[in-house]
Write a protein that holds these residues in place. Structure first.
Motif, PDB file in Angstrom:
ATOM      1  N   LYS A  71       1.780   5.345   9.544  1.00 35.60           N
ATOM      2  CA  LYS A  71       0.635   6.203   9.841  1.00 35.60           C
ATOM      3  C   LYS A  71       0.101   6.858   8.564  1.00 35.60           C
ATOM      4  CE  LYS A  71      -0.568  10.406  12.359  1.00 35.60           C
ATOM      5  NZ  LYS A  71      -0.079  11.461  13.260  1.00 35.60           N
ATOM      6  N   ASP A  72       0.999   7.417   7.763  1.00 37.13           N
ATOM      7  CA  ASP A  72       0.575   8.062   6.521  1.00 37.13           C
ATOM      8  C   ASP A  72      -0.047   7.054   5.559  1.00 37.13           C
ATOM      9  OD1 ASP A  72       1.422  10.513   7.418  1.00 37.13           O
ATOM     10  OD2 ASP A  72       3.294  10.512   6.267  1.00 37.13           O
ATOM     11  N   THR A  73       0.496   5.845   5.536  1.00 39.17           N
ATOM     12  CA  THR A  73      -0.033   4.810   4.656  1.00 39.17           C
ATOM     13  C   THR A  73      -1.448   4.417   5.050  1.00 39.17           C
ATOM     14  OG1 THR A  73       2.194   3.962   4.244  1.00 39.17           O
ATOM     15  CG2 THR A  73       0.354   2.495   3.723  1.00 39.17           C
ATOM     16  N   VAL A  74      -1.655   4.182   6.331  1.00 40.46           N
ATOM     17  CA  VAL A  74      -2.989   3.796   6.801  1.00 40.46           C
ATOM     18  C   VAL A  74      -3.989   4.921   6.549  1.00 40.46           C
ATOM     19  CG1 VAL A  74      -4.358   3.229   8.846  1.00 40.46           C
ATOM     20  CG2 VAL A  74      -2.135   2.132   8.483  1.00 40.46           C
ATOM     21  N   ASN A  75      -3.607   6.155   6.872  1.00 43.34           N
ATOM     22  CA  ASN A  75      -4.517   7.280   6.650  1.00 43.34           C
ATOM     23  C   ASN A  75      -4.822   7.478   5.170  1.00 43.34           C
ATOM     24  OD1 ASN A  75      -5.022   8.032   9.325  1.00 43.34           O
ATOM     25  ND2 ASN A  75      -3.110   9.176   9.443  1.00 43.34           N
ATOM     26  N   ALA A  76      -3.813   7.363   4.318  1.00 36.60           N
ATOM     27  CA  ALA A  76      -4.025   7.517   2.874  1.00 36.60           C
ATOM     28  C   ALA A  76      -4.917   6.406   2.332  1.00 36.60           C
ATOM     29  CB  ALA A  76      -2.682   7.533   2.144  1.00 36.60           C
ATOM     30  N   ALA A  77      -4.726   5.190   2.829  1.00 38.48           N
ATOM     31  CA  ALA A  77      -5.548   4.066   2.373  1.00 38.48           C
ATOM     32  C   ALA A  77      -7.008   4.254   2.793  1.00 38.48           C
ATOM     33  CB  ALA A  77      -4.998   2.754   2.935  1.00 38.48           C
ATOM     34  N   LEU A  78      -7.233   4.706   4.008  1.00 43.23           N
ATOM     35  CA  LEU A  78      -8.597   4.957   4.472  1.00 43.23           C
ATOM     36  C   LEU A  78      -9.258   6.055   3.654  1.00 43.23           C
ATOM     37  CD1 LEU A  78      -8.027   4.783   8.329  1.00 43.23           C
ATOM     38  CD2 LEU A  78      -9.188   3.078   6.899  1.00 43.23           C
ATOM     39  N   LEU A  79      -8.517   7.106   3.372  1.00 44.91           N
ATOM     40  CA  LEU A  79      -9.046   8.200   2.569  1.00 44.91           C
ATOM     41  C   LEU A  79      -9.360   7.728   1.150  1.00 44.91           C
ATOM     42  CD1 LEU A  79      -9.759  11.188   2.385  1.00 44.91           C
ATOM     43  CD2 LEU A  79      -7.366  11.655   1.851  1.00 44.91           C
ATOM     44  N   GLU A  80      -8.495   6.903   0.592  1.00 46.04           N
ATOM     45  CA  GLU A  80      -8.716   6.378  -0.761  1.00 46.04           C
ATOM     46  C   GLU A  80      -9.995   5.542  -0.824  1.00 46.04           C
ATOM     47  OE1 GLU A  80      -8.359   5.764  -4.757  1.00 46.04           O
ATOM     48  OE2 GLU A  80      -7.240   7.170  -3.513  1.00 46.04           O
ATOM     49  N   VAL A  81     -10.242   4.737   0.182  1.00 49.08           N
ATOM     50  CA  VAL A  81     -11.468   3.934   0.228  1.00 49.08           C
ATOM     51  C   VAL A  81     -12.689   4.841   0.251  1.00 49.08           C
ATOM     52  CG1 VAL A  81     -12.820   2.346   1.658  1.00 49.08           C
ATOM     53  CG2 VAL A  81     -10.391   1.913   1.277  1.00 49.08           C
ATOM     54  N   ALA A  82     -12.638   5.882   1.069  1.00 54.46           N
ATOM     55  CA  ALA A  82     -13.768   6.818   1.156  1.00 54.46           C
ATOM     56  C   ALA A  82     -13.981   7.540  -0.172  1.00 54.46           C
ATOM     57  CB  ALA A  82     -13.524   7.825   2.272  1.00 54.46           C
ATOM     58  N   LYS A  83     -12.898   7.958  -0.814  1.00 56.37           N
ATOM     59  CA  LYS A  83     -13.009   8.640  -2.113  1.00 56.37           C
ATOM     60  C   LYS A  83     -13.579   7.715  -3.172  1.00 56.37           C
ATOM     61  CE  LYS A  83      -9.272  12.026  -1.709  1.00 56.37           C
ATOM     62  NZ  LYS A  83      -7.948  12.405  -2.255  1.00 56.37           N
ATOM     63  N   ARG A  84     -13.143   6.455  -3.171  1.00 52.13           N
ATOM     64  CA  ARG A  84     -13.669   5.496  -4.149  1.00 52.13           C
ATOM     65  C   ARG A  84     -15.168   5.312  -3.984  1.00 52.13           C
ATOM     66  NH1 ARG A  84      -9.807   0.752  -5.967  1.00 52.13           N
ATOM     67  NH2 ARG A  84      -7.899   1.936  -6.199  1.00 52.13           N
ATOM     68  N   ARG A  85     -15.621   5.261  -2.742  1.00 51.98           N
ATOM     69  CA  ARG A  85     -17.053   5.104  -2.499  1.00 51.98           C
ATOM     70  C   ARG A  85     -17.827   6.311  -3.017  1.00 51.98           C
ATOM     71  NH1 ARG A  85     -20.319   4.679   3.112  1.00 51.98           N
ATOM     72  NH2 ARG A  85     -22.223   3.838   2.239  1.00 51.98           N
ATOM     73  N   ARG A  86     -17.296   7.515  -2.775  1.00 52.69           N
ATOM     74  CA  ARG A  86     -17.963   8.724  -3.271  1.00 52.69           C
ATOM     75  C   ARG A  86     -17.990   8.748  -4.796  1.00 52.69           C
ATOM     76  NH1 ARG A  86     -15.198  11.351   1.240  1.00 52.69           N
ATOM     77  NH2 ARG A  86     -13.539  11.988  -0.178  1.00 52.69           N
ATOM     78  N   ARG A  87     -16.884   8.330  -5.421  1.00 50.98           N
ATOM     79  CA  ARG A  87     -16.837   8.301  -6.894  1.00 50.98           C
ATOM     80  C   ARG A  87     -17.816   7.281  -7.443  1.00 50.98           C
ATOM     81  NH1 ARG A  87     -11.030   9.062  -6.086  1.00 50.98           N
ATOM     82  NH2 ARG A  87     -10.742   6.826  -6.192  1.00 50.98           N
ATOM     83  N   ALA A 119       0.841  -1.209   0.000  1.00 51.04           N
ATOM     84  CA  ALA A 119       0.000   0.000   0.000  1.00 51.04           C
ATOM     85  C   ALA A 119       0.870   1.250   0.000  1.00 51.04           C
ATOM     86  CB  ALA A 119      -0.935  -0.012   1.200  1.00 51.04           C
ATOM     87  N   ALA A 120       1.938   1.239   0.785  1.00 54.72           N
ATOM     88  CA  ALA A 120       2.843   2.395   0.836  1.00 54.72           C
ATOM     89  C   ALA A 120       3.470   2.646  -0.528  1.00 54.72           C
ATOM     90  CB  ALA A 120       3.924   2.168   1.890  1.00 54.72           C
ATOM     91  N   GLU A 121       3.840   1.589  -1.199  1.00 54.29           N
ATOM     92  CA  GLU A 121       4.435   1.721  -2.535  1.00 54.29           C
ATOM     93  C   GLU A 121       3.413   2.303  -3.521  1.00 54.29           C
ATOM     94  OE1 GLU A 121       6.016  -1.275  -5.959  1.00 54.29           O
ATOM     95  OE2 GLU A 121       6.637  -1.702  -3.898  1.00 54.29           O
ATOM     96  N   ILE A 122       2.206   1.804  -3.478  1.00 51.75           N
ATOM     97  CA  ILE A 122       1.148   2.270  -4.385  1.00 51.75           C
ATOM     98  C   ILE A 122       0.782   3.723  -4.091  1.00 51.75           C
ATOM     99  CG2 ILE A 122      -1.298   1.991  -4.972  1.00 51.75           C
ATOM    100  CD1 ILE A 122      -0.843  -1.061  -4.458  1.00 51.75           C
ATOM    101  N   LEU A 123       0.660   4.043  -2.804  1.00 54.86           N
ATOM    102  CA  LEU A 123       0.207   5.371  -2.397  1.00 54.86           C
ATOM    103  C   LEU A 123       1.334   6.398  -2.335  1.00 54.86           C
ATOM    104  CD1 LEU A 123      -2.177   4.166   0.430  1.00 54.86           C
ATOM    105  CD2 LEU A 123      -2.867   5.156  -1.764  1.00 54.86           C
ATOM    106  N   GLY A 124       2.567   5.925  -2.360  1.00 57.32           N
ATOM    107  CA  GLY A 124       3.702   6.842  -2.295  1.00 57.32           C
ATOM    108  C   GLY A 124       3.905   7.451  -0.918  1.00 57.32           C
ATOM    109  N   THR A 125       3.567   6.688   0.110  1.00 58.71           N
ATOM    110  CA  THR A 125       3.716   7.175   1.473  1.00 58.71           C
ATOM    111  C   THR A 125       4.975   6.594   2.110  1.00 58.71           C
ATOM    112  OG1 THR A 125       2.255   5.397   2.220  1.00 58.71           O
ATOM    113  CG2 THR A 125       1.251   7.547   1.851  1.00 58.71           C
ATOM    114  N   ARG A 126       5.454   7.257   3.163  1.00 54.71           N
ATOM    115  CA  ARG A 126       6.690   6.814   3.809  1.00 54.71           C
ATOM    116  C   ARG A 126       6.471   6.151   5.158  1.00 54.71           C
ATOM    117  NH1 ARG A 126      11.607  10.903   2.827  1.00 54.71           N
ATOM    118  NH2 ARG A 126      11.408  11.090   0.575  1.00 54.71           N
ATOM    119  N   THR A 127       5.536   6.664   5.915  1.00 54.53           N
ATOM    120  CA  THR A 127       5.343   6.127   7.268  1.00 54.53           C
ATOM    121  C   THR A 127       4.115   5.229   7.310  1.00 54.53           C
ATOM    122  OG1 THR A 127       3.928   7.933   8.044  1.00 54.53           O
ATOM    123  CG2 THR A 127       6.321   8.244   8.255  1.00 54.53           C
TER     124      THR A 127
END
Length: 69
Positions: free
Chosen positions: A26-42, A16-24
């Motif tokens: 914490k950032d990976t988990v938060n970015a993944a959660l946000l991505e799920v929410a955005k996908r649902r809205r889309r 997930a970190a590789e896909i999302l381009g995150t380093r930590t």
């Protein structure tokens, strides 16, 4: 912001970190959660757009004369 302690699959987290381009973690988990929410809205927006098409809301655009009203 909530503090949450969970066990996480390291391979999935690293991928997930590789896909999302995150380093930590914490950032990976938060970015993944946000991505799920955005996908649902889309998806919801796409479903609404499809319903508009089914109702014929875009039929006006089938005639090129109506493109620039």
């Amino acid at each position: 912001m909530s503090n949450l302690y969970v066990e996480v699959d390291d391979e999935a987290l690293n991928e997930a970190a590789e896909i999302l381009g995150t380093r930590t973690k914490k950032d990976t988990v938060n970015a993944a959660l946000l991505e799920v929410a955005k996908r649902r809205r889309r998806l919801k927006a796409l479903e609404e757009l499809a319903a508009m098409g089914e109702r014929g809301d875009f039929d006006l655009l089938l005639d090129k004369e109506n493109y620039r009203r």
